[in-house]
Design a protein around this motif. Structure first.
Motif, PDB file in Angstrom:
ATOM      1  N   GLU A 150     -40.454  -5.032  41.318  1.00  0.00           N
ATOM      2  CA  GLU A 150     -39.103  -5.645  41.323  1.00  0.00           C
ATOM      3  C   GLU A 150     -39.184  -6.858  40.569  1.00  0.00           C
ATOM      4  O   GLU A 150     -38.372  -7.183  39.695  1.00  0.00           O
ATOM      5  CB  GLU A 150     -38.714  -6.280  42.806  1.00  0.00           C
ATOM      6  CG  GLU A 150     -38.367  -5.127  43.691  1.00  0.00           C
ATOM      7  CD  GLU A 150     -37.244  -4.220  43.196  1.00  0.00           C
ATOM      8  OE1 GLU A 150     -36.288  -4.848  42.488  1.00  0.00           O
ATOM      9  OE2 GLU A 150     -37.182  -3.030  43.595  1.00  0.00           O
ATOM     10  N   THR A 151     -40.582  -7.721  40.282  1.00  0.00           N
ATOM     11  CA  THR A 151     -40.667  -8.630  39.563  1.00  0.00           C
ATOM     12  C   THR A 151     -40.767  -8.154  37.861  1.00  0.00           C
ATOM     13  O   THR A 151     -40.251  -8.948  37.137  1.00  0.00           O
ATOM     14  CB  THR A 151     -42.224  -9.374  40.008  1.00  0.00           C
ATOM     15  OG1 THR A 151     -41.874  -9.963  41.081  1.00  0.00           O
ATOM     16  CG2 THR A 151     -42.245 -10.559  38.906  1.00  0.00           C
ATOM     17  N   LYS A 152     -41.304  -7.191  37.714  1.00  0.00           N
ATOM     18  CA  LYS A 152     -41.437  -6.692  36.471  1.00  0.00           C
ATOM     19  C   LYS A 152     -39.894  -6.073  35.822  1.00  0.00           C
ATOM     20  O   LYS A 152     -39.585  -6.353  34.831  1.00  0.00           O
ATOM     21  CB  LYS A 152     -42.561  -5.264  36.645  1.00  0.00           C
ATOM     22  CG  LYS A 152     -42.695  -4.726  35.262  1.00  0.00           C
ATOM     23  CD  LYS A 152     -43.506  -5.401  34.116  1.00  0.00           C
ATOM     24  CE  LYS A 152     -43.634  -4.728  32.922  1.00  0.00           C
ATOM     25  NZ  LYS A 152     -44.843  -5.177  32.159  1.00  0.00           N
ATOM     26  N   ARG A 153     -39.274  -5.362  36.968  1.00  0.00           N
ATOM     27  CA  ARG A 153     -37.726  -5.223  36.552  1.00  0.00           C
ATOM     28  C   ARG A 153     -37.151  -6.256  36.143  1.00  0.00           C
ATOM     29  O   ARG A 153     -36.144  -6.291  35.183  1.00  0.00           O
ATOM     30  CB  ARG A 153     -37.096  -4.524  37.748  1.00  0.00           C
ATOM     31  CG  ARG A 153     -37.678  -3.096  37.776  1.00  0.00           C
ATOM     32  CD  ARG A 153     -36.731  -2.430  39.200  1.00  0.00           C
ATOM     33  NE  ARG A 153     -35.543  -2.439  38.897  1.00  0.00           N
ATOM     34  CZ  ARG A 153     -34.664  -0.904  38.672  1.00  0.00           C
ATOM     35  NH1 ARG A 153     -35.421  -0.241  39.197  1.00  0.00           N
ATOM     36  NH2 ARG A 153     -33.439  -0.972  38.388  1.00  0.00           N
ATOM     37  N   ALA A 154     -37.212  -7.613  36.722  1.00  0.00           N
ATOM     38  CA  ALA A 154     -36.391  -8.796  36.636  1.00  0.00           C
ATOM     39  C   ALA A 154     -36.919  -9.439  35.264  1.00  0.00           C
ATOM     40  O   ALA A 154     -36.222  -9.987  34.382  1.00  0.00           O
ATOM     41  CB  ALA A 154     -36.620  -9.715  37.622  1.00  0.00           C
ATOM     42  N   GLU A 155     -38.125  -9.149  35.017  1.00  0.00           N
ATOM     43  CA  GLU A 155     -38.867  -9.712  33.845  1.00  0.00           C
ATOM     44  C   GLU A 155     -38.249  -8.937  32.575  1.00  0.00           C
ATOM     45  O   GLU A 155     -37.997  -9.523  31.443  1.00  0.00           O
ATOM     46  CB  GLU A 155     -40.407  -9.319  33.784  1.00  0.00           C
ATOM     47  CG  GLU A 155     -41.353  -9.958  32.708  1.00  0.00           C
ATOM     48  CD  GLU A 155     -42.565  -9.505  32.708  1.00  0.00           C
ATOM     49  OE1 GLU A 155     -43.160  -9.043  31.886  1.00  0.00           O
ATOM     50  OE2 GLU A 155     -43.016  -9.982  33.708  1.00  0.00           O
ATOM     51  N   LEU A 156     -37.990  -7.697  32.660  1.00  0.00           N
ATOM     52  CA  LEU A 156     -37.816  -6.859  31.683  1.00  0.00           C
ATOM     53  C   LEU A 156     -36.235  -6.792  31.577  1.00  0.00           C
ATOM     54  O   LEU A 156     -35.577  -6.112  30.757  1.00  0.00           O
ATOM     55  CB  LEU A 156     -38.209  -5.380  31.505  1.00  0.00           C
ATOM     56  CG  LEU A 156     -39.792  -5.216  31.223  1.00  0.00           C
ATOM     57  CD1 LEU A 156     -40.219  -3.888  31.590  1.00  0.00           C
ATOM     58  CD2 LEU A 156     -40.003  -5.813  29.931  1.00  0.00           C
ATOM     59  N   ARG A 157     -35.554  -7.304  32.561  1.00  0.00           N
ATOM     60  CA  ARG A 157     -33.994  -7.449  32.679  1.00  0.00           C
ATOM     61  C   ARG A 157     -33.463  -5.941  32.689  1.00  0.00           C
ATOM     62  O   ARG A 157     -32.625  -5.692  32.254  1.00  0.00           O
ATOM     63  CB  ARG A 157     -33.318  -8.180  31.548  1.00  0.00           C
ATOM     64  CG  ARG A 157     -33.784  -9.622  31.499  1.00  0.00           C
ATOM     65  CD  ARG A 157     -32.976 -10.342  30.410  1.00  0.00           C
ATOM     66  NE  ARG A 157     -33.276 -11.646  30.453  1.00  0.00           N
ATOM     67  CZ  ARG A 157     -34.172 -12.147  29.422  1.00  0.00           C
ATOM     68  NH1 ARG A 157     -34.551 -11.335  28.390  1.00  0.00           N
ATOM     69  NH2 ARG A 157     -34.582 -13.273  29.399  1.00  0.00           N
ATOM     70  N   VAL A 158     -33.883  -5.197  33.728  1.00  0.00           N
ATOM     71  CA  VAL A 158     -33.615  -3.871  33.927  1.00  0.00           C
ATOM     72  C   VAL A 158     -32.800  -3.807  34.967  1.00  0.00           C
ATOM     73  O   VAL A 158     -33.011  -4.459  36.300  1.00  0.00           O
ATOM     74  CB  VAL A 158     -34.801  -2.829  34.110  1.00  0.00           C
ATOM     75  CG1 VAL A 158     -34.352  -1.695  34.561  1.00  0.00           C
ATOM     76  CG2 VAL A 158     -35.483  -2.813  33.103  1.00  0.00           C
ATOM     77  N   ARG A 159     -31.605  -3.300  35.112  1.00  0.00           N
ATOM     78  CA  ARG A 159     -30.825  -3.367  36.280  1.00  0.00           C
ATOM     79  C   ARG A 159     -30.938  -2.022  37.002  1.00  0.00           C
ATOM     80  O   ARG A 159     -31.409  -0.981  36.594  1.00  0.00           O
ATOM     81  CB  ARG A 159     -29.140  -3.445  35.679  1.00  0.00           C
ATOM     82  CG  ARG A 159     -28.550  -4.772  35.191  1.00  0.00           C
ATOM     83  CD  ARG A 159     -27.302  -4.503  34.821  1.00  0.00           C
ATOM     84  NE  ARG A 159     -27.180  -4.002  33.471  1.00  0.00           N
ATOM     85  CZ  ARG A 159     -26.035  -3.247  33.028  1.00  0.00           C
ATOM     86  NH1 ARG A 159     -25.088  -2.994  33.560  1.00  0.00           N
ATOM     87  NH2 ARG A 159     -25.951  -2.965  31.783  1.00  0.00           N
ATOM     88  N   ARG A 160     -30.163  -1.739  38.259  1.00  0.00           N
ATOM     89  CA  ARG A 160     -30.580  -0.849  39.080  1.00  0.00           C
ATOM     90  C   ARG A 160     -29.844   0.157  38.626  1.00  0.00           C
ATOM     91  O   ARG A 160     -28.744   0.601  38.281  1.00  0.00           O
ATOM     92  CB  ARG A 160     -30.123  -1.284  40.534  1.00  0.00           C
ATOM     93  CG  ARG A 160     -31.420  -2.090  41.125  1.00  0.00           C
ATOM     94  CD  ARG A 160     -31.426  -1.379  42.370  1.00  0.00           C
ATOM     95  NE  ARG A 160     -32.702  -2.148  43.089  1.00  0.00           N
ATOM     96  CZ  ARG A 160     -33.823  -1.455  43.323  1.00  0.00           C
ATOM     97  NH1 ARG A 160     -33.993  -0.022  43.330  1.00  0.00           N
ATOM     98  NH2 ARG A 160     -34.725  -2.080  43.851  1.00  0.00           N
TER      99      ARG A 160
END
Length: 141
Positions: free
Chosen positions: A131-141
């Motif tokens: 989840e941190t990596k998703r937020a870091e790369l600004r990837v939406r669900r």
């Protein structure tokens, strides 16, 4: 907990504990299977004359029950199950670590379905890293 908060049910706590300590549990299952198999081999082969096996055989070969017969069946099954659990965990761990080091957003996006499937075999800490990596790369669900 004294504030009237109900404790989580035992099965939920057990599942959470099994998930958090997945690597240790799989290694313990494998070691127990190997140990039972070694005890069976030590009873039914010429190794039974060794002092270590003489001691174990005296305990496991009772007049009314020979537990070594159970070890012959249960030992290899538990060892194979443990080997599968250990292999699946470390394979998923290696694949997850490889996919988490990527700096490319495109590669990360391509591998999201695989990452989410791998997370079933890993711990809750790995989910939070994902989840941190998703937020870091600004990837939406």
């Amino acid at each position: 907990m004294g504030d009237g908060e109900p404790k989580e049910p035992l099965d939920r706590r057990l599942r959470h504990g099994m998930r958090v300590h997945r690597a240790a549990v799989s290694v313990v299952v494998f070691v127990v299977g190997v140990f039972l198999s070694v005890l069976a081999i030590g009873f039914f082969t010429p190794l039974s004359s060794l002092s270590v096996f003489v001691t174990f055989n005296a305990v496991t070969n009772q007049p009314n029950a020979n537990y070594n017969l159970v070890f012959v069946i249960v030992g290899p099954i538990v060892a194979i199950l443990g080997a599968y659990l250990v292999g699946a965990y470390y394979y998923a761990r290696r694949k997850f670590e490889h996919l988490m080091v990527t700096k490319s957003k495109a590669e990360f996006l391509r591998n999201i379905p695989e990452l989410e499937e791998i997370l079933w075999d890993l711990t809750p800490n790995d989910e939070s890293r994902y989840e941190t990596k998703r937020a870091e790369l600004r990837v939406r669900r």
